[in-house]
Write a protein that holds these residues in place. Sequence first.
Motif, PDB file in Angstrom:
ATOM      1  N   ASP A 164       0.817  -1.224   0.000  1.00 39.11           N
ATOM      2  CA  ASP A 164       0.000   0.000   0.000  1.00 39.11           C
ATOM      3  C   ASP A 164       0.848   1.270   0.000  1.00 39.11           C
ATOM      4  O   ASP A 164       0.541   2.235  -0.701  1.00 39.11           O
ATOM      5  CB  ASP A 164      -0.901   0.044   1.249  1.00 39.11           C
ATOM      6  N   GLY A 168       0.826   4.288  -2.565  1.00 34.42           N
ATOM      7  CA  GLY A 168       0.409   5.614  -2.096  1.00 34.42           C
ATOM      8  C   GLY A 168       1.389   6.685  -2.560  1.00 34.42           C
ATOM      9  O   GLY A 168       0.992   7.771  -2.986  1.00 34.42           O
ATOM     10  N   LEU A 187      -4.650   4.589   0.360  1.00 36.62           N
ATOM     11  CA  LEU A 187      -3.266   4.264  -0.017  1.00 36.62           C
ATOM     12  C   LEU A 187      -2.310   5.399   0.363  1.00 36.62           C
ATOM     13  O   LEU A 187      -1.215   5.154   0.880  1.00 36.62           O
ATOM     14  CB  LEU A 187      -3.179   3.957  -1.518  1.00 36.62           C
ATOM     15  N   ARG A 190      -1.691   5.375   4.033  1.00 37.63           N
ATOM     16  CA  ARG A 190      -0.791   4.270   4.404  1.00 37.63           C
ATOM     17  C   ARG A 190       0.670   4.661   4.159  1.00 37.63           C
ATOM     18  O   ARG A 190       1.572   4.175   4.832  1.00 37.63           O
ATOM     19  CB  ARG A 190      -1.148   3.001   3.623  1.00 37.63           C
ATOM     20  N   LEU A 247      -5.405  -1.539  -3.434  1.00 36.64           N
ATOM     21  CA  LEU A 247      -4.211  -1.824  -4.237  1.00 36.64           C
ATOM     22  C   LEU A 247      -4.561  -2.724  -5.422  1.00 36.64           C
ATOM     23  O   LEU A 247      -4.060  -2.531  -6.534  1.00 36.64           O
ATOM     24  CB  LEU A 247      -3.133  -2.470  -3.361  1.00 36.64           C
TER      25      LEU A 247
END
Length: 327
Positions: A164, A168, A187, A190, A247
């Motif tokens: 993730d 991100g 994301l 994270r 994801l």
Amino acid sequence: MDEFDFINKLKSSCHFHQDVKVGIGDDAAVYKTSEHTHQVVCVDTMVEGVHFLKHVSTPEEIGYKALAVNISDIAAMGAIPLYYLVSIAIPSSWKEQELLNLYQGMKELANEYEMDLLGGDTVSTADKLVVTVTVIGEVNANVQTLRSNARDGDIVFVTGNVGDSSAGLALLLEHVTLNNKSHKEYLIQRHKRPTPRVKEGQFIAKLERASLNDISDGLASELNEISEASQLGITINEADLPISEALLELGTSHELNKWVLFGGEDFELVGTTSQESWEKLRNECEDQSISVTKIGTVTSDHSSVRMVTKDHNTITLEKSGYNHFKR
Ligand SMILES: Nc1ncnc2c1ncn2[C@@H]1O[C@H](COP(=O)(O)OP(=O)(O)OP(=O)(O)O)[C@@H](O)[C@H]1O
Ligand SMILES: Cc1ncc(C[n+]2csc(CCOP(=O)(O)O)c2C)c(N)n1
Ligand SMILES: [Mg+2]
Ligand SMILES: [Mg+2]
Ligand SMILES: [Mg+2]
């Protein structure tokens, strides 16, 4: 130069003090402070342009992450965090209020764990902000969740989801796009605000024996560290890797593997334990709604990390995640 070769050259074979239980080579150092508890200490640096960019992260987010990555190393030792110290090198592009906000980001996380800021250092630098955080924690004297603790036949497990954070980052840098706003935000969060897995580390520390590492440089790299330290092989199954819905929506399978295996900064815990202890861990985590997934096994027939792909090929996973100097 290779980051890991360099660190290996710094290791010493003995210490002046008998109280040193773990020196260079794990997520944190451990030294004896009393019969029942040992102290645990680690330090990690974040550099503007290397670990964060001022135009995509707020000072609070940068501060939060600088502390989180260190608490994650404490968690990987099965320890709890107690204190932190902060050294900061400041360029003229950073204003006082931004720096205070960075400290506020750290404080927010420190409050969650009731950690005290004990000190630090303040200096100027030419160009980029550098923030170095030291965390001191405590661990039960009989707990050692070392990278070298894997044994033949162990189950390999990982907490949470992997991949993730780097996805991100790809979203933040606009290398990829995602229309689903809540998935995109998940994301990015994270990446910016990883959750150190202290509670999970505490569960794992209660097992009879476990090897453990936190994921900073990427799942493949961390598994290689466990394999090298334990001198055993590891085989994981691609089909078992825990991947978030967000994801899955974002990635083609090639990009997915890049993020999941080599991306890094997930700050999940990856480790190994006996089949019996795994059953115990899985049941306890299920009761507490903690996510932990079996992803493979430890083997003695080879000394590398391998992955059985979804189409049943076995490939070697090199230690090729994030390596400072090798990019
Ligand atoms: N410059 C250094 N001098 C002395 N020891 C070091 C140095 N750099 C790293 N180490 C030690 O080497 C070991 C591995 O460090 P490394 O930074 O790779 O682990 P980590 O902090 O878990 O990972 P990451 O930094 O990717 O989050 C640790 O014991 C660390 O204290
Ligand atoms: C702007 C920007 N570019 C790239 C990355 C990715 N990144 C940087 S360091 C690192 C490994 C962990 O650090 P360390 O090994 O120093 O603990 C990773 C995956 C980022 N976060 N920001
Ligand atoms: Mg670590
Ligand atoms: Mg480090
Ligand atoms: Mg690293």
